[in-house]
Every structure is written in structure tokens, then in C-alpha cells.
Motif scaffolding. Structure first.
Motif, PDB file in Angstrom:
ATOM      1  N   ASP A 149       0.805  -1.219   0.000  1.00 26.86           N
ATOM      2  CA  ASP A 149       0.000   0.000   0.000  1.00 26.86           C
ATOM      3  C   ASP A 149       0.843   1.277   0.000  1.00 26.86           C
ATOM      4  O   ASP A 149       0.302   2.373  -0.190  1.00 26.86           O
ATOM      5  CB  ASP A 149      -0.913   0.046   1.238  1.00 26.86           C
ATOM      6  CG  ASP A 149      -1.922  -1.076   1.272  1.00 26.86           C
ATOM      7  OD1 ASP A 149      -2.481  -1.393   0.211  1.00 26.86           O
ATOM      8  OD2 ASP A 149      -2.155  -1.628   2.368  1.00 26.86           O
ATOM      9  N   THR A 182     -10.904   1.112   2.535  1.00 26.54           N
ATOM     10  CA  THR A 182     -11.036   0.892   1.094  1.00 26.54           C
ATOM     11  C   THR A 182     -12.503   0.895   0.695  1.00 26.54           C
ATOM     12  O   THR A 182     -13.378   0.480   1.466  1.00 26.54           O
ATOM     13  CB  THR A 182     -10.394  -0.448   0.675  1.00 26.54           C
ATOM     14  OG1 THR A 182     -11.047  -1.519   1.370  1.00 26.54           O
ATOM     15  CG2 THR A 182      -8.910  -0.460   1.002  1.00 26.54           C
ATOM     16  N   THR A 187     -10.108   0.412  -3.594  1.00 21.83           N
ATOM     17  CA  THR A 187      -9.253   1.601  -3.642  1.00 21.83           C
ATOM     18  C   THR A 187      -9.171   2.251  -2.266  1.00 21.83           C
ATOM     19  O   THR A 187     -10.188   2.396  -1.577  1.00 21.83           O
ATOM     20  CB  THR A 187      -9.802   2.615  -4.656  1.00 21.83           C
ATOM     21  OG1 THR A 187      -9.897   1.984  -5.936  1.00 21.83           O
ATOM     22  CG2 THR A 187      -8.894   3.832  -4.759  1.00 21.83           C
ATOM     23  N   ILE A 188      -7.968   2.653  -1.876  1.00 23.65           N
ATOM     24  CA  ILE A 188      -7.777   3.304  -0.577  1.00 23.65           C
ATOM     25  C   ILE A 188      -8.396   4.707  -0.608  1.00 23.65           C
ATOM     26  O   ILE A 188      -8.051   5.534  -1.451  1.00 23.65           O
ATOM     27  CB  ILE A 188      -6.285   3.390  -0.230  1.00 23.65           C
ATOM     28  CG1 ILE A 188      -5.722   1.986   0.005  1.00 23.65           C
ATOM     29  CG2 ILE A 188      -6.064   4.263   1.021  1.00 23.65           C
ATOM     30  CD1 ILE A 188      -4.223   1.941   0.229  1.00 23.65           C
TER      31      ILE A 188
END
Length: 282
Positions: A149, A182, A187-188
Motif C-alpha cells: 500500500d 477501502t 481503492t484506498i
């Protein structure tokens, strides 16, 4: 009195810590070490004794933070702070420089071209009440951050505040407990780091797109810290600050955000900084 300046070395951390204890700042020796490892500093010496400190963090070369500016309380008013600031700023030519000032230090920084552009709220509680985690939107998840990440987190951080800090977040993977939120696509959307600092725990950096979702992530951390000393430093203008107060983290200090150069402007609709690493490091 003869005062000399030299670059800060690891051996100076114990004396820097002692100076911060004079001011009743909460930093541990470990906090000083982490700050020095990610930046660089200068010390003022009387003989072999450290009587003043200043550190800076040139995050990516275009934007830098300055902090931990301390002069021995016995020797204040003798130009030592001015000498330290001149020395550290000479190493930051071409950078937009940011710092958080106490009322006592604000006048000194104004002489170096710093302008006040905002305020930080230092939220904390010595005994966090029991708080519940919040329900997430369908398909959203909170999980520990991983090494994979780091590129996304570093990009989120730079978009939010202009600082490029991959080494810091790599450190926090080990020294802290970073977690990411997320969305349904994986998606973060937010990141928040719980870590030991000062008298207990700090949560920060905190980054994200939507304030409600950031609150979801921070609430997840807070729900596991009942009874602990907890601190969060955030922009005073954000509704997030009022939310923290409602969670039992009172505002105990409000340092002034000052900038020399062009203030950072995040892109409309882009991520924001909701919580600082520290007031010194940004």
C-alpha cells in the motif's frame, strides 16, 4: 558567553529531550529519535552543553517543515533562537517552509518572513471514554496497511499536503499501526496511523477524501483505545475538529500555522490532511 552551532547528532537527543522537558512538552526520547532520523537539525552549544535545538524536514525538496525550536529557559532572549533559525533556514533555500508556532515564538518567525495562515487544534484526553466503531457503507472495509500500500499512501499524502514522505510511512508500518479504509473497488480512500507518542497514543497522519469516511476510520481506532491517553492534531477549521471534541478529545492548545513562501493548495475534490504526524513534522 560563547555560543557555537553545529549539526545535530544522535548523541544530542538526550539533551534535546531534557530541553523539551523544561517546557513540559510530552515528547519521549523515542519521539525525538524518530524526528531526527527523518530530518536534520542544528544545536546551539555553550561549551559542550546543548542549550538550543532546531530541526527541519525537507519532505521531497519543495516543501519543508521546521520544528522542535527550543532554547534553554535560562538563556532565552540572547539571540540563540534567532541564530538557530538563520542556520536551519539557510539549508532550505527554494523550499516553501511551514511551521506551527506558539504565541511566544510567533514574533521571531514573522521576522523571517513567515505569515500566519491558519490554526491547529491539539485534541487530547488522558482517559478516552468507551466509543463504538461505526458501520461502514456496503462493500467498504478497514484493514491494516501493508508494504504493497505504500505507493498509494505516499501519493495520497503528497496530494493532500505537498509532502513526499515514503520513508516516513515505511517506518510507520513498523513503528505504528497504520490502517486503511477501502471502497467497494478496493481503492484506498483514507489512512490513519495509531502509534505511541508522548504520554500515550497519537493518531496521525490522517488522510482521506470524505470527512465522514475519515471519521469512520478514526472511530475504528478510538473504539480500541478506551481508557488510554489519546491525542490528535488537526486543522481547526475542519468539522472533524468538532467531531473529535464530541468523542471526548478536548482542545488543549491551538498553535498558529505559519508559512514562508506559497501555501500548499490541494486540488478541489482531492484528499485532505485531517490529522498531523506531529506539529513539528507536519
Amino acid at each position: 558567553m560563547s555560543v557555537t552551532l553545529r549539526p545535530m547528532q544522535e548523541q544530542d537527543i538526550a539533551e534535546g529531550f531534557a530541553l523539551s522537558q523544561q517546557l513540559k512538552w510530552p515528547h519521549r526520547r523515542e519521539d525525538w529519535l524518530q524526528a531526527w532520523q527523518h530530518g536534520k537539525g542544528m544545536v546551539a552549544l555553550e561549551g559542550d552543553t546543548v542549550i538550543g535545538t532546531v530541526l527541519c524536514w525537507p519532505w521531497g525538496g519543495q516543501l519543508a517543515m521546521v520544528g522542535l525550536v527550543i532554547v534553554d529557559e535560562r538563556l532565552q532572549g540572547k539571540g540563540i533562537g534567532k541564530a538557530l533559525m538563520s542556520a536551519i533556514l539557510s539549508q532550505l533555500e527554494g523550499c516553501n517552509v511551514r511551521l506551527h508556532a506558539t504565541e511566544m515564538g510567533k514574533g521571531l518567525y514573522e521576522k523571517y518572513g513567515f505569515t500566519a495562515i491558519g490554526m491547529i487544534h491539539q485534541h487530547q484526553t488522558p482517559f478516552l471514554p468507551v466509543l463504538q466503531a461505526r458501520a461502514l457503507p456496503p462493500g467498504w472495509h478497514i484493514r491494516p496497511a501493508t508494504e504493497n500500500d505504500l505507493p498509494a499512501i505516499t501519493a495520497l499524502d503528497k496530494a493532500a499536503n505537498g509532502m513526499y514522505r515514503p520513508q516516513l510511512f515505511a517506518d510507520l508500518l513498523v513503528s505504528g499501526s497504520p490502517e486503511v479504509l477501502t471502497d467497494a473497488t478496493g481503492t484506498i480512500q483514507a489512512v490513519a496511523v495509531k502509534r505511541h507518542f508522548g504520554r500515550g497514543y497519537a493518531i496521525g497522519p490522517i488522510l482521506g477524501y470524505q470527512e465522514e469516511r475519515v471519521c469512520d476510520l478514526v472511530a475504528h481506532h478510538l473504539s480500541r483505545l478506551a481508557g488510554e491517553f489519546v491525542r490528535v492534531d488537526c486543522d481547526a477549521t475542519l468539522p472533524f475538529s468538532k467531531w473529535l471534541t464530541g468523542c471526548g478529545l478536548a482542545v488543549v492548545d491551538a498553535p498558529v500555522l505559519m508559512v514562508r513562501g506559497t501555501p500548499w493548495q490541494p486540488e478541489p475534490g482531492g484528499p485532505q490532511t485531517f490529522g498531523l504526524m506531529t506539529q513539528a513534522m507536519g
